[in-house]
Design an enzyme around this catalytic site. Structure first.
Site: not given
Ligand code: G3H
Ligand code: ZN
Length: 309
Positions: A82, A134, A177-178, A253
């Site tokens: 990741d 990405e 994220h976050g 994810n």
């Molecule tokens: O790469 C990891 C994910 O994008 C985690 O996302 O913190 O919303 O579960 P999340």
């Molecule tokens: Zn991520």
């Protein structure tokens, strides 16, 4: 079936109108929970390992450990890096047996992102691994200075995919994220129009959603009732992810939901069990809690139930 790359997995997911869950792990009990849940529900799944988690789990041995842990597992699962930030780390994990990598060049300009991604793709494909690129907020290729889009530009996505040869693409369509993914629960929405436009420009091509935890009140309650302190979380409503997984989103994810559930259950058992000290007395409830979480998402979010038969 066991350890595979994501090629066939995503092809089937695209055609079947479902997504494959990618859960962030950093220990064997977490991996066991995911594999047990996916095996029970006959679902493909992805074990997602970040740079920090790889270091914690012992670089070099992860594939071997997972091969042993999964000897009775028949569903297909991928071992994925990741947010790999350089060609070097992607190469290292492919050499160690990871079957899928994400190359994330951060804020690098478009041309540089293409060059690094292409180098990763060439190496990965020569070693039977797949690559997630990405293209979130990216520099405008025509601009002298970078101009950042808030959301993925479908035409740039097409150019990026065609020039790099990536197998899937992480897009910016509203998830983040976050802890606080939207201003409010009521205003939460995703750019389905962008997903549709990409499907039109790149038919059959799989997209990836990062930052897709739903962070339910129930998960937060267990964590906070047992001494935790997590406030101000707003996740992605389940209905939006269900809709995305029916479209061209083939990988979702989940990091926060998984980790908060695991640590919340650990906190609870540490609070409740006062007269034992065998680690398994505390780790088993944690493993069970994420096992239930994974099953719930397979059935109610990704729709990947019974797709690995
Ligand atoms: O790469 C990891 C994910 O994008 C985690 O996302 O913190 O919303 O579960 P999340
Ligand atoms: Zn991520």
């Amino acid at each position: 079936m066991g350890i595979v790359n994501t090629k066939e997995m995503f092809k089937k997911a695209y055609e079947g109108g479902y997504a494959v869950g990618a859960f962030n792990v950093d220990s064997i009990p977490m991996c066991q929970a995911i594999l047990m849940a996916a095996e029970e529900l006959k679902s493909p799944v992805i074990l997602s390992i970040s740079k920090g988690s790889r270091e914690f789990m012992h670089p070099g041995n992860i594939k071997d450990m997972l091969s042993i842990v999964s000897k009775d597992i028949t569903i297909p699962f991928a071992i994925h890096l990741d947010h790999g930030t350089s060609f070097e780390i992607c190469k290292d994990v492919i050499d160690e047996g990871f079957t899928s990598v994400m190359i994330d060049t951060g804020d690098a300009p478009f041309e540089e992102t293409i060059a690094i991604t292409k180098k990763v793709v060439d190496y990965a494909h020569a070693h039977n691994a797949t690559v997630e690129g990405e293209l979130g907020p990216v520099a405008d290729i025509k601009g002298q200075d970078p101009i950042y889009y808030e959301f993925t530009n479908p035409e740039l996505a097409k150019e990026f995919v065609e020039r790099t040869g990536v197998d899937s693409l992480a897009v910016s369509v509203g998830t983040k994220h976050g802890s606080r993914k939207f201003e409010s629960k009521e205003s939460a929405t995703l750019r389905f129009d962008i997903m549709d436009k990409i499907a039109e420009l790149l038919p059959g091509f799989p997209l990836v959603l990062h930052g897709s935890s739903s962070i339910s009140d129930a998960i937060l309650k267990v964590f906070n009732d047992n001494g935790g302190k997590l406030n101000g979380y707003i996740g992605v409503p389940n209905a939006l992810l269900v809709e995305a997984s029916r479209k061209n989103v083939c990988k979702i994810n989940i990091g926060t939901d998984f980790r908060v559930t695991y640590v919340g259950a650990l906190r609870k058992s540490l609070n409740e069990i006062k007269d034992r000290f065998e680690p398994r007395n505390f780790l088993v409830p944690a493993r069970n809690a994420v096992y239930e979480l994974v099953k719930d998402k397979i059935v109610n979010e990704f729709n990947s139930y019974n797709k690995a038969i």
